[in-house]
Write an enzyme that holds these catalytic residues in place. Structure first.
Site: not given
Length: 635
Positions: A71, A77, A243, A275, A277
């Site tokens: 991201q 996200c 998230h 995730n 991220w």
């Protein structure tokens, strides 16, 4: 054929450009207007082509993977999680990224790319140039782990173009992006409300449903509501609130080692997530280094591809997933192919609008059922369930309003729908709440799509899509899935139309609705065996028949019919018959005058033999309600 967005045709534009004359998109220029409408990025932005960011740029490096993405600084996200899901499905990403081999950097490179999205029922082909926003030479939005891989950054740019600018992608729903990648139907699950973790039987069924959806190519994501905590704050076990996580596998894993594991056949349901991220993982049971992995054999561990690294991907038990996440989106890729070994669905698609009009018969934005005076002014869609019982899936999607964020708007309408059972011969719009029976209703949310799965018995139904408040205008798409053709269609007319032959054959003077609730059959010996009662309701030259109720002396019919009557003085009859292995037996009837001033409440009437009103009584009674009006749009 996909529709060219803003009439930009990729093949034609590419022919006009080359390495010496790179494409620059006039419809999405490399300016601040394409970046934001309110909040600028934190720094000086320079637009750079991939060749100016790195050496040897590629669309894909060593193929496409859910691990490719990270991201950027914009809060998208949800979009990155959807991209990670997309990367797992080659049949989908090859449709979203067409001609991907031809789009790679080679001698044909001209700074132009194109991507396809399923927007409101049709595939849209979006052309972009490859100038990407950077700060200090680094991409600021979606990016790949490999600094010379650009499929995700270019895909995100095309998506941002669709909705006006990059900032329009801040805050969204993973399921919505998956729909735009696939045309899927999204089923939103409130994990917090359902409390699957507290009911093992309920949890087991949910896992089997989820596993079935996954094995059929479904796409799953989940998230955690902040609920008073700071957005993107972390829980004690490493999860991030507010998230979106993409689900990358769903499995029932065998416990134990060697032959003992094989013969004992003890399993545990696990789920793998990522995730966006690309870091920060779950630290509880079944996390990368947890002791639980000692419970399974090396072969099974190898099959699961366990990696002990903070790469953002992790396993957890299904129970912990149900307990720690609050929401999940299951995106079903509906199989409508007749040639398939898997479950196939019959699909009906209708496009409609909530439009305002001063004439109640023409108004089409009546709001939810709280607005009793206007509720039935909404669009109405009739469908039939022709099997004894059928699972029906209903999806209501409003047109995405994200593109209007630049004008200070862009919020979704609160939408929902209600399914009502109607007369078996209903052909015109509903006008009276008394003539229908409410079967199912959705909640109302400012979501782009609302979904319902319900089981309906044989009969005729109307689904009424609405906004929560009355007189709110918008566009929607209604999709309905059944096992067999439902004949789903919009009810447009309010009453029978006058024709050129109407003066010769006459025109209806009144409309009559009959509802038969139940019957009591007086039978010698009171033996229900072999008594299979059904109804025939007749009016003028028309008649309708109910399904037979097996072996019953007290059948509950809840059966209704509606008639537009030309001969007001001609009575209606409701007859009760028994289907005895093809040999029909008459059980009695009632004759109804059907005048507007007749009693309109539920009444219990004595069954009589065929003949005049003074005909002999038959053993039994029937409970019904009849409504008649000389205003043809009253019912």
């Amino acid at each position: 054929m996909p529709v060219a967005y803003r009439n930009q045709h990729y093949a034609e534009l590419k022919k006009q450009h080359n390495k010496e004359n790179l494409f620059e998109d006039p419809e999405f220029p490399a300016t601040n207007s394409s970046l934001y409408y309110k909040k600028p990025p934190p720094g000086v932005v320079q637009w750079k082509r991939p060749g100016e960011i790195c050496e040897n740029p590629h669309l894909f490096v060593e193929g496409i993977s859910s691990h490719d993405l990270n991201q950027g600084i914009v809060g998208n996200c949800w979009f990155v999680a959807a991209c990670a899901c997309l990367a797992l499905k080659s049949n989908l990403w090859e449709k979203v990224i067409p001609d991907w081999k031809e789009q790679e950097w080679d001698s044909n490179y001209a700074g132009i790319f194109h991507f396809r999205f399923w927007i409101f029922g049709e595939w849209i082909d979006v052309v972009i140039d490859d100038r990407l926003p950077t700060i200090n030479g680094q991409l600021i939005y979606c990016q790949s782990k490999q600094n010379n891989e650009f499929w995700s950054a270019l895909l995100e740019k095309a998506y941002a173009k669709l909705f006006g600018c990059y900032e329009s992608l801040a805050g969204g729903n993973t399921g919505d992006a998956v729909v735009d990648f696939s045309g899927a139907v999204v089923e939103a699950i409130d994990l917090q409300k359902e409390k699957y973790y507290a009911d093992q039987n309920k949890q087991d069924k949910f896992f089997e449903d989820l596993l079935k959806a996954w094995n059929r190519g479904g796409i799953i994501s989940s998230s955690i509501k902040p609920q008073g905590f700071r957005l993107e704050s972390r829980t004690d076990n490493g999860l991030v609130r507010g998230h979106a996580y993409s689900v990358t596998d769903v499995k029932r894993v065998r416990l134990g080692h060697g032959l003992r594991a094989y013969f004992k056949n003890e399993t545990i349901p696990l789920i793998r997530l990522r995730n966006p991220w690309g870091k920060t993982e779950w630290t509880g049971a079944w996390s990368d280094s947890s002791e639980e992995w000692s419970k399974i054999g090396e072969t099974e561990r190898g099959n699961l591809g366990i990696t002990v690294a903070d790469d953002g991907e992790f396993w957890m038990s299904f129970t912990d997933w149900c307990k720690n996440f609050t929401d999940a989106d299951i995106c079903h890729l509906m199989n409508t192919s007749l040639i398939s070994t898997e479950k196939n669905w019959n699909e009906a698609v209708n496009f409609g609008k909530w439009t305002r009009h001063s004439d109640p018969l023409l108004n089409r934005c009546g709001g939810c059922i709280n607005n009793k005076e206007t509720f039935l002014q909404n669009p109405q869609y009739l469908f039939d369930v022709t099997k004894e019982s059928d699972e029906v899936l209903i999806s209501l999607q409003q047109k995405d309003r994200r593109i209007y964020r630049k004008e200070g708007q862009g919020d979704n309408l609160d939408i929902g729908f209600r399914v009502v059972k109607v007369e078996v011969n209903r052909k015109y719009r509903l006008h009276n709440m008394e003539t229908l029976k409410s079967m199912h209703k959705s909640t109302f949310l400012p979501a782009r799509m609302m979904f319902m799965r319900c089981e309906l018995p044989k009969g005729r139904y109307v689904v009424i899509p609405t906004t929560f408040d009355a007189f709110m205008e918008g566009e929607f798409m209604l999709r309905l899935y059944t096992d067999v053709d439902s004949g789903c269609r919009e009810l447009v007319k309010d009453k029978p139309q006058t024709k050129c032959w109407t003066p010769l054959f006459g025109y209806p003077q009144v409309v009559t609705h009959i509802y038969v609730d139940r019957a009591e059959i007086g039978q010698q010996g009171d033996q229900a065996e072999g008594i299979n009662p059904y109804l025939i309701i007749s009016c003028e030259s028309q008649s309708v028949k109910s399904i037979a109720k097996k072996n019953s002396l007290t059948p509950e019919f809840q059966f209704s019919a509606i008639f537009f009557r030309k001969k007001v003085r001609e009575p209606l009859t409701v007859q009760l018959w028994s289907d005895d292995l093809g040999s029909d037996k008459f059980l009695g009837q009632v004759t109804l005058s059907g005048r507007p001033d007749d009693v309109s409440h539920l009444q219990q009437l004595q069954l009589k033999n065929k003949g005049s009103k003074e005909a002999d009584n038959m053993p039994g009674k029937i409970a019904l309600r009849i409504l008649t009006s000389d205003e043809l749009t009253a019912l």
